[in-house]
Design a protein around this motif. Structure first.
Motif, PDB file in Angstrom:
ATOM      1  N   ILE A  90       0.860  -1.178   0.000  1.00 19.50           N
ATOM      2  CA  ILE A  90       0.000   0.000   0.000  1.00 19.50           C
ATOM      3  C   ILE A  90       0.895   1.226   0.000  1.00 19.50           C
ATOM      4  O   ILE A  90       1.762   1.376   0.863  1.00 19.50           O
ATOM      5  CB  ILE A  90      -0.917   0.003   1.230  1.00 19.50           C
ATOM      6  CG1 ILE A  90      -1.817  -1.227   1.216  1.00 19.50           C
ATOM      7  CG2 ILE A  90      -1.752   1.272   1.291  1.00 19.50           C
ATOM      8  CD1 ILE A  90      -2.568  -1.470   2.497  1.00 19.50           C
ATOM      9  N   THR A  91       0.704   2.104  -0.960  1.00 21.16           N
ATOM     10  CA  THR A  91       1.513   3.304  -1.077  1.00 21.16           C
ATOM     11  C   THR A  91       0.718   4.527  -0.630  1.00 21.16           C
ATOM     12  O   THR A  91      -0.498   4.470  -0.473  1.00 21.16           O
ATOM     13  CB  THR A  91       1.974   3.510  -2.532  1.00 21.16           C
ATOM     14  OG1 THR A  91       0.810   3.759  -3.340  1.00 21.16           O
ATOM     15  CG2 THR A  91       2.719   2.287  -3.058  1.00 21.16           C
ATOM     16  N   LEU A  92       1.413   5.632  -0.465  1.00 19.36           N
ATOM     17  CA  LEU A  92       0.727   6.876  -0.135  1.00 19.36           C
ATOM     18  C   LEU A  92      -0.235   7.284  -1.241  1.00 19.36           C
ATOM     19  O   LEU A  92      -1.290   7.858  -0.983  1.00 19.36           O
ATOM     20  CB  LEU A  92       1.752   7.992   0.106  1.00 19.36           C
ATOM     21  CG  LEU A  92       2.497   7.925   1.428  1.00 19.36           C
ATOM     22  CD1 LEU A  92       3.529   9.037   1.504  1.00 19.36           C
ATOM     23  CD2 LEU A  92       1.544   8.025   2.596  1.00 19.36           C
ATOM     24  N   GLU A  93       0.116   6.964  -2.481  1.00 21.46           N
ATOM     25  CA  GLU A  93      -0.787   7.273  -3.592  1.00 21.46           C
ATOM     26  C   GLU A  93      -2.096   6.499  -3.452  1.00 21.46           C
ATOM     27  O   GLU A  93      -3.178   7.026  -3.712  1.00 21.46           O
ATOM     28  CB  GLU A  93      -0.116   6.945  -4.924  1.00 21.46           C
ATOM     29  CG  GLU A  93      -0.943   7.361  -6.119  1.00 21.46           C
ATOM     30  CD  GLU A  93      -0.262   7.060  -7.452  1.00 21.46           C
ATOM     31  OE1 GLU A  93      -0.774   7.522  -8.471  1.00 21.46           O
ATOM     32  OE2 GLU A  93       0.775   6.363  -7.449  1.00 21.46           O
ATOM     33  N   ASP A  94      -2.006   5.230  -3.012  1.00 22.45           N
ATOM     34  CA  ASP A  94      -3.218   4.439  -2.775  1.00 22.45           C
ATOM     35  C   ASP A  94      -4.095   5.090  -1.706  1.00 22.45           C
ATOM     36  O   ASP A  94      -5.314   5.161  -1.836  1.00 22.45           O
ATOM     37  CB  ASP A  94      -2.867   3.020  -2.321  1.00 22.45           C
ATOM     38  CG  ASP A  94      -2.135   2.235  -3.392  1.00 22.45           C
ATOM     39  OD1 ASP A  94      -2.420   2.462  -4.583  1.00 22.45           O
ATOM     40  OD2 ASP A  94      -1.274   1.419  -3.035  1.00 22.45           O
ATOM     41  N   VAL A  95      -3.452   5.552  -0.623  1.00 20.08           N
ATOM     42  CA  VAL A  95      -4.193   6.207   0.456  1.00 20.08           C
ATOM     43  C   VAL A  95      -4.898   7.443  -0.080  1.00 20.08           C
ATOM     44  O   VAL A  95      -6.068   7.684   0.205  1.00 20.08           O
ATOM     45  CB  VAL A  95      -3.241   6.589   1.615  1.00 20.08           C
ATOM     46  CG1 VAL A  95      -3.948   7.443   2.649  1.00 20.08           C
ATOM     47  CG2 VAL A  95      -2.675   5.332   2.258  1.00 20.08           C
ATOM     48  N   HIS A  96      -4.183   8.202  -0.899  1.00 19.26           N
ATOM     49  CA  HIS A  96      -4.763   9.415  -1.465  1.00 19.26           C
ATOM     50  C   HIS A  96      -5.946   9.086  -2.380  1.00 19.26           C
ATOM     51  O   HIS A  96      -7.011   9.706  -2.294  1.00 19.26           O
ATOM     52  CB  HIS A  96      -3.700  10.196  -2.224  1.00 19.26           C
ATOM     53  CG  HIS A  96      -4.227  11.398  -2.942  1.00 19.26           C
ATOM     54  ND1 HIS A  96      -4.710  12.505  -2.269  1.00 19.26           N
ATOM     55  CD2 HIS A  96      -4.375  11.666  -4.259  1.00 19.26           C
ATOM     56  CE1 HIS A  96      -5.124  13.392  -3.142  1.00 19.26           C
ATOM     57  NE2 HIS A  96      -4.933  12.911  -4.355  1.00 19.26           N
ATOM     58  N   LEU A  97      -5.779   8.094  -3.249  1.00 14.52           N
ATOM     59  CA  LEU A  97      -6.835   7.756  -4.203  1.00 14.52           C
ATOM     60  C   LEU A  97      -8.049   7.117  -3.538  1.00 14.52           C
ATOM     61  O   LEU A  97      -9.190   7.415  -3.872  1.00 14.52           O
ATOM     62  CB  LEU A  97      -6.298   6.828  -5.289  1.00 14.52           C
ATOM     63  CG  LEU A  97      -5.290   7.451  -6.254  1.00 14.52           C
ATOM     64  CD1 LEU A  97      -4.695   6.393  -7.166  1.00 14.52           C
ATOM     65  CD2 LEU A  97      -5.945   8.551  -7.075  1.00 14.52           C
ATOM     66  N   GLN A  98      -7.813   6.204  -2.588  1.00 15.57           N
ATOM     67  CA  GLN A  98      -8.911   5.478  -1.963  1.00 15.57           C
ATOM     68  C   GLN A  98      -9.659   6.299  -0.919  1.00 15.57           C
ATOM     69  O   GLN A  98     -10.878   6.234  -0.826  1.00 15.57           O
ATOM     70  CB  GLN A  98      -8.399   4.191  -1.307  1.00 15.57           C
ATOM     71  CG  GLN A  98      -7.847   3.184  -2.287  1.00 15.57           C
ATOM     72  CD  GLN A  98      -8.949   2.580  -3.148  1.00 15.57           C
ATOM     73  OE1 GLN A  98     -10.040   2.338  -2.675  1.00 15.57           O
ATOM     74  NE2 GLN A  98      -8.652   2.346  -4.406  1.00 15.57           N
ATOM     75  N   LEU A  99      -8.923   7.037  -0.101  1.00 15.11           N
ATOM     76  CA  LEU A  99      -9.540   7.738   1.024  1.00 15.11           C
ATOM     77  C   LEU A  99      -9.631   9.244   0.825  1.00 15.11           C
ATOM     78  O   LEU A  99     -10.277   9.930   1.611  1.00 15.11           O
ATOM     79  CB  LEU A  99      -8.770   7.448   2.317  1.00 15.11           C
ATOM     80  CG  LEU A  99      -8.675   5.980   2.721  1.00 15.11           C
ATOM     81  CD1 LEU A  99      -7.867   5.838   3.992  1.00 15.11           C
ATOM     82  CD2 LEU A  99     -10.057   5.379   2.887  1.00 15.11           C
TER      83      LEU A  99
END
Length: 201
Positions: A90-99
């Motif tokens: 899980i990357t910071l980009e995933d956190v940004h896109l998902q949440l």
């Protein structure tokens, strides 16, 4: 099967599951805030950059079986999931896109120490609280003390409600406590200035 996929360490959540005599789906817990934000506080939430975070828990469906299968495929030492297609993390980009959480801006790294939390609570929230557990307060207390503002609420009452509401968001799912009902007052110090709060990652 889980034993083959996980690089074990004694603190990993899957250890408990693997010791069970039969496979069981892990239970999950998410503390949703008491309701959607009142239209009276939307401007404050927008200033603090918490509008999207206020809606994360609404309509969110968690699949316990999927969560359990991901736990079986987690490699703690590498912080990756071992999937049939390849390893992934899980990357910071995933956190940004998902949440929709901001991953740019100032980073919160230091905790506040040696603070009179009762005085902080009184100065900012205007209420004296007797039960502060090492800087943490009960989220149910926030709900009881700060009711949703009405049309005739003063600006001070609305702002204090916004602070309590944001603390619920932080304690409910952004930085949840292991006890699942406490939130640390150090976050209150970071959201006093709404515009400054919006600049944090």
């Amino acid at each position: 099967m889980a034993g083959k996929l996980i690089c074990l360490d004694h603190k990993h959540i899957s250890i408990k599951q693997m010791k069970m005599p039969v496979d069981r789906v892990l239970r999950y817990y998410i503390r949703n805030i008491s309701g959607p934000p009142s239209p009276l506080i939307e401007n404050y939430l927008r200033d603090a950059d918490f509008c999207h975070e206020a809606t994360i828990g609404w309509g969110c469906k968690l699949d316990p079986k999927l969560i359990s299968s991901f736990i079986e495929r987690w490699k703690p030492k590498m912080h990756t999931f071992q999937l049939p297609c390849r390893e992934c993390t899980i990357t910071l980009e995933d956190v940004h896109l998902q949440l929709g959480l901001s991953v740019d801006g100032s980073i919160l790294t230091k905790s506040v120490q040696f603070v009179n939390w009762g005085a902080i609570c009184h100065d900012i929230l205007g209420v004296i609280l007797d039960n502060i557990y090492r800087g943490r307060i009960k989220m149910s207390w926030l709900r009881d003390i700060f009711p949703e503002p009405r049309n005739n609420s003063t600006e001070v009452e609305r702002i204090r409600y916004v602070w309590a509401y944001i603390l619920e968001i932080i304690g409910g799912y952004l930085m949840s406590d292991l006890l699942q009902n406490l939130v640390h007052l150090r976050w209150l110090l970071k959201i006093v200035d709404f515009r400054a709060a919006g600049e944090f990652s």
